[in-house]
Design a protein around this motif. Sequence first.
Motif, short mmCIF file in Angstrom:
data_model
loop_
_atom_site.label_atom_id
_atom_site.label_comp_id
_atom_site.label_asym_id
_atom_site.label_seq_id
_atom_site.Cartn_x
_atom_site.Cartn_y
_atom_site.Cartn_z
N UNK A 26 0.84 -1.19 0.00
CA UNK A 26 0.00 0.00 0.00
C UNK A 26 0.87 1.24 0.00
N UNK A 27 0.53 2.21 -0.79
CA UNK A 27 1.29 3.45 -0.83
C UNK A 27 0.93 4.32 0.37
N UNK A 28 1.93 4.79 1.08
CA UNK A 28 1.70 5.67 2.23
C UNK A 28 2.01 7.10 1.84
N UNK A 29 1.20 8.01 2.35
CA UNK A 29 1.35 9.43 2.10
C UNK A 29 2.22 10.02 3.21
N UNK A 30 3.21 10.80 2.83
CA UNK A 30 4.14 11.38 3.81
C UNK A 30 3.60 12.70 4.36
N UNK A 31 3.56 12.82 5.69
CA UNK A 31 3.10 14.02 6.37
C UNK A 31 4.03 14.32 7.55
N UNK A 32 3.95 15.53 8.07
CA UNK A 32 4.77 15.89 9.22
C UNK A 32 4.25 15.19 10.48
N UNK A 33 5.06 15.20 11.52
CA UNK A 33 4.65 14.62 12.81
C UNK A 33 3.39 15.32 13.30
N UNK A 34 3.32 16.64 13.21
CA UNK A 34 2.14 17.39 13.66
C UNK A 34 0.90 17.00 12.85
N UNK A 35 1.04 16.90 11.53
CA UNK A 35 -0.08 16.50 10.70
C UNK A 35 -0.54 15.08 11.06
N UNK A 72 -1.99 19.09 2.17
CA UNK A 72 -2.96 18.44 3.05
C UNK A 72 -3.80 19.52 3.72
N UNK A 73 -5.09 19.41 3.57
CA UNK A 73 -6.02 20.42 4.08
C UNK A 73 -6.18 20.30 5.59
N UNK A 74 -5.36 21.04 6.33
CA UNK A 74 -5.45 21.07 7.79
C UNK A 74 -6.05 22.40 8.21
N UNK A 75 -6.96 22.35 9.19
CA UNK A 75 -7.61 23.57 9.65
C UNK A 75 -8.04 23.42 11.09
N UNK A 76 -8.20 24.58 11.76
CA UNK A 76 -8.63 24.61 13.16
C UNK A 76 -9.75 25.62 13.30
N UNK A 77 -10.85 25.18 13.87
CA UNK A 77 -11.98 26.04 14.19
C UNK A 77 -12.46 25.67 15.58
N UNK A 78 -12.80 26.67 16.37
CA UNK A 78 -13.32 26.45 17.73
C UNK A 78 -12.40 25.54 18.54
N UNK A 79 -11.09 25.66 18.31
CA UNK A 79 -10.12 24.86 19.04
C UNK A 79 -10.03 23.41 18.59
N UNK A 80 -10.67 23.07 17.48
CA UNK A 80 -10.68 21.70 16.96
C UNK A 80 -9.85 21.66 15.69
N UNK A 81 -8.78 20.86 15.69
CA UNK A 81 -7.91 20.75 14.52
C UNK A 81 -8.18 19.44 13.80
N UNK A 82 -8.26 19.52 12.49
CA UNK A 82 -8.44 18.35 11.64
C UNK A 82 -7.60 18.51 10.39
N UNK A 83 -7.33 17.39 9.73
CA UNK A 83 -6.62 17.39 8.45
C UNK A 83 -7.34 16.45 7.50
#
Length: 117
Positions: A26-35, A72-83
């Motif tokens: 399976x191909x894995x997508x590379x992201x940062x530790x934070x992501x 990678x679409x990462x965003x934070x609203x109302x203190x909630x972070x998602x990617x």
Amino acid sequence: MKKIAAVAGLVVVAAFGATTASGDGFEQHEVSMEQYQTLLAQCRYANTGKARAECRAEVKQRYRIGKADASLDCRTYSGISVCGTLKLSRSERQCTQDSTDKGLPFRRAEVECYALS
């Protein structure tokens, strides 16, 4: 079913660029530790225990820690972070629609409905 999901996952992952082969082919997508941590943490908002476990397993299968992915679409609203793309339940999709109908921007409505409804 599993084979179809794996093929669909490859299509999604291939669209993002930076990939590497994992041991199972399976191909894995590379992201940062934070992501990566954000992707794992957002699984806690899934509606059921099974959905949370599946979410965490999918993150571990699809992503690996490396360099940050600016696409990678990462965003934070109302203190909630998602990617990434959120898998919304029917009620979460309805919440998002209702919120955008009332003037809330889609991205914010999506995150808040995913995490808070």
